[in-house]
Write an enzyme that holds these catalytic residues in place. Structure first.
Site, short mmCIF file in Angstrom:
data_model
loop_
_atom_site.label_atom_id
_atom_site.label_comp_id
_atom_site.label_asym_id
_atom_site.label_seq_id
_atom_site.Cartn_x
_atom_site.Cartn_y
_atom_site.Cartn_z
N ASP A 11 0.87 -1.18 0.00
CA ASP A 11 0.00 0.00 0.00
C ASP A 11 0.91 1.23 0.00
O ASP A 11 2.12 1.12 0.24
CB ASP A 11 -0.88 -0.01 1.26
CG ASP A 11 -1.75 1.25 1.37
OD1 ASP A 11 -2.34 1.66 0.36
OD2 ASP A 11 -1.81 1.84 2.47
N SER A 12 0.32 2.40 -0.19
CA SER A 12 1.10 3.63 -0.11
C SER A 12 1.62 3.85 1.31
O SER A 12 2.47 4.70 1.52
CB SER A 12 0.23 4.82 -0.50
OG SER A 12 -0.82 4.98 0.43
N TYR A 43 -0.44 8.62 -2.15
CA TYR A 43 -0.49 8.44 -3.60
C TYR A 43 -1.61 9.29 -4.21
O TYR A 43 -1.56 9.67 -5.37
CB TYR A 43 -0.82 6.97 -3.94
CG TYR A 43 0.30 5.97 -3.79
CD1 TYR A 43 1.60 6.34 -3.47
CD2 TYR A 43 0.04 4.61 -3.99
CE1 TYR A 43 2.61 5.39 -3.34
CE2 TYR A 43 1.03 3.65 -3.88
CZ TYR A 43 2.33 4.04 -3.55
OH TYR A 43 3.30 3.09 -3.44
N GLY A 44 -2.64 9.55 -3.41
CA GLY A 44 -3.91 10.06 -3.93
C GLY A 44 -3.85 11.39 -4.65
O GLY A 44 -4.75 11.70 -5.42
N CYS A 74 -4.40 -1.20 -1.97
CA CYS A 74 -4.52 0.25 -2.11
C CYS A 74 -5.45 0.52 -3.28
O CYS A 74 -5.18 0.09 -4.41
CB CYS A 74 -3.13 0.84 -2.38
SG CYS A 74 -3.14 2.61 -2.72
N ASN A 75 -6.54 1.21 -3.04
CA ASN A 75 -7.48 1.51 -4.11
C ASN A 75 -6.86 2.42 -5.16
O ASN A 75 -7.10 2.28 -6.36
CB ASN A 75 -8.73 2.19 -3.54
CG ASN A 75 -9.56 1.24 -2.71
OD1 ASN A 75 -10.45 0.58 -3.21
ND2 ASN A 75 -9.25 1.14 -1.42
N THR A 76 -6.04 3.37 -4.70
CA THR A 76 -5.44 4.33 -5.62
C THR A 76 -4.45 3.63 -6.56
O THR A 76 -4.47 3.86 -7.77
CB THR A 76 -4.74 5.45 -4.82
OG1 THR A 76 -5.66 5.93 -3.83
CG2 THR A 76 -4.33 6.59 -5.71
N GLU A 152 -1.48 8.11 8.52
CA GLU A 152 -0.03 7.85 8.51
C GLU A 152 0.63 8.41 9.78
O GLU A 152 1.58 7.84 10.29
CB GLU A 152 0.63 8.50 7.27
CG GLU A 152 0.35 7.78 5.97
CD GLU A 152 0.97 6.40 5.89
OE1 GLU A 152 2.17 6.27 6.12
OE2 GLU A 152 0.22 5.42 5.60
N CYS A 184 -10.88 3.63 0.39
CA CYS A 184 -9.43 3.80 0.56
C CYS A 184 -9.06 2.94 1.74
O CYS A 184 -9.76 2.96 2.77
CB CYS A 184 -9.09 5.26 0.83
SG CYS A 184 -7.40 5.54 1.44
N THR A 185 -7.98 2.16 1.62
CA THR A 185 -7.68 1.19 2.68
C THR A 185 -7.17 1.84 3.96
O THR A 185 -7.06 1.17 4.99
CB THR A 185 -6.67 0.14 2.17
OG1 THR A 185 -5.48 0.82 1.71
CG2 THR A 185 -7.26 -0.68 1.04
N HIS A 186 -6.87 3.13 3.92
CA HIS A 186 -6.53 3.82 5.17
C HIS A 186 -7.78 4.06 6.02
O HIS A 186 -7.69 4.16 7.24
CB HIS A 186 -5.87 5.18 4.89
CG HIS A 186 -4.41 5.11 4.55
ND1 HIS A 186 -3.95 4.60 3.35
CD2 HIS A 186 -3.31 5.49 5.26
CE1 HIS A 186 -2.62 4.68 3.34
NE2 HIS A 186 -2.21 5.22 4.48
#
Ligand code: DGL
Length: 282
Positions: A11-12, A43-44, A74-76, A152, A184-186
């Site tokens: 993921d990012s 990344y977004g 990560c969706n992005t 983050e 978004c996985t966050h």
């Protein structure tokens, strides 16, 4: 390719731990490699080309470390790179899809809200998903710049995080949303706060468990499911400052983790040619 090789997940940043947790639950005998590209998050707001380059570089690292499958948690990165990864690499590549379909199936008010990054909402993948879903419900799209950075930083329920979340969630609620999709996985890391904000009448959906089931299906089809022996080993790398990232990752994972520095920049191809493992330290 053999069944006892690990599964690579990236993921990012720390967001993909929400997917990793589901994979670990679904497939407890699998060894897992996780890369948090925190040094390049978010990344977004970056170009699709830049995100694709990161996804390719990390996939190379995971394959060099023996990954039998790669999960784009990560969706992005899915929107920017899943197609390229699938074309380029001969391993199963499993990627994200926001839970729009289950949301449409279960909404009672007929209004679904989708929270995601700008790039996910702008991606062809997402446009295709919406087109496939047809006219099932009114779908409200909300880009959420700044939220990934809060996660983050490990600020899951601080005042600034709550204020930012409220500015994204409340307008959706005012318009009758009864189902929120975390695209978004966050964001699943923020689910407790989102739920408390939205109240019990609003369902909050993410796709981590569905992706974990998809990983199982794809490995089973390829004859690559690890045999049930001892518990799988989970190892972690980051391109961010490892000591700092470790604190956040340990909190999100619920255990004290060892997080290694990702040694990739520019050295990948050379290191691979020399037969050097570039995910060092574990
Ligand atoms: N977890 C990533 C996603 O699912 C976050 C992208 C970002 O870094 O902006 O989209």
């Amino acid at each position: 390719m053999t069944a006892n090789q690990p599964i690579g997940v990236f993921d990012s940043g720390v967001g993909g731990l929400s997917v990793l947790r589901e994979i670990h639950r679904e497939l407890p005998h699998e060894d897992l490699l996780y890369v948090a590209d925190s040094g390049h998050a978010p990344y977004g707001d970056q170009s699709m080309t830049a995100i694709e380059a990161r996804a390719v570089a990390i996939t190379e690292l995971l394959l060099a470390r023996g990954a039998k499958a790669v999960v784009v948690a990560c969706n992005t990165a899915t929107g920017a790179a899943a197609r390229v990864l699938r074309t380029r690499y001969p391993v199963p590549v499993i990627a994200m899809e926001p839970a729009v379909k289950p949301a449409i199936e279960q909404t009672r008010s007929g209004v679904v809200g989708v929270l995601a990054t700008r790039q996910t909402l702008a991606s062809h993948n997402f446009a295709r998903l919406l087109a496939r879903m047809g006219e099932g419900a009114e779908i409200l799209l909300q880009a959420c710049p700044g939220l990934v950075e809060r996660v983050e930083a490990g600020e899951l329920d601080s005042e600034p995080t709550r204020a930012l979340l409220a500015s994204y969630v409340e307008p959706l609620l005012v318009r009758g949303t009864d189902t929120l999709v975390l695209g978004c996985t966050h964001y699943p890391h923020l689910a407790p706060v989102i739920r408390s904000m939205a109240g019990p009448g609003v369902a909050v959906l993410d796709s981590g468990a569905a992706v974990a089931r998809q990983v199982r299906r794809r490995l089973a089809e390829a004859g690559l499911l690890a045999s049930p022996r001892q518990a799988g080993r989970v190892r972690f790398w980051t391109s961010g400052p490892p000591a700092k990232v470790r604190v956040v990752m340990s909190r999100l994972w619920g255990a004290d983790l060892e997080v290694h520095a990702l040694a990739d920049d520019g050295a990948t191809a050379q290191a691979r040619a020399a037969g050097v493992w570039v995910l060092e330290g574990a």
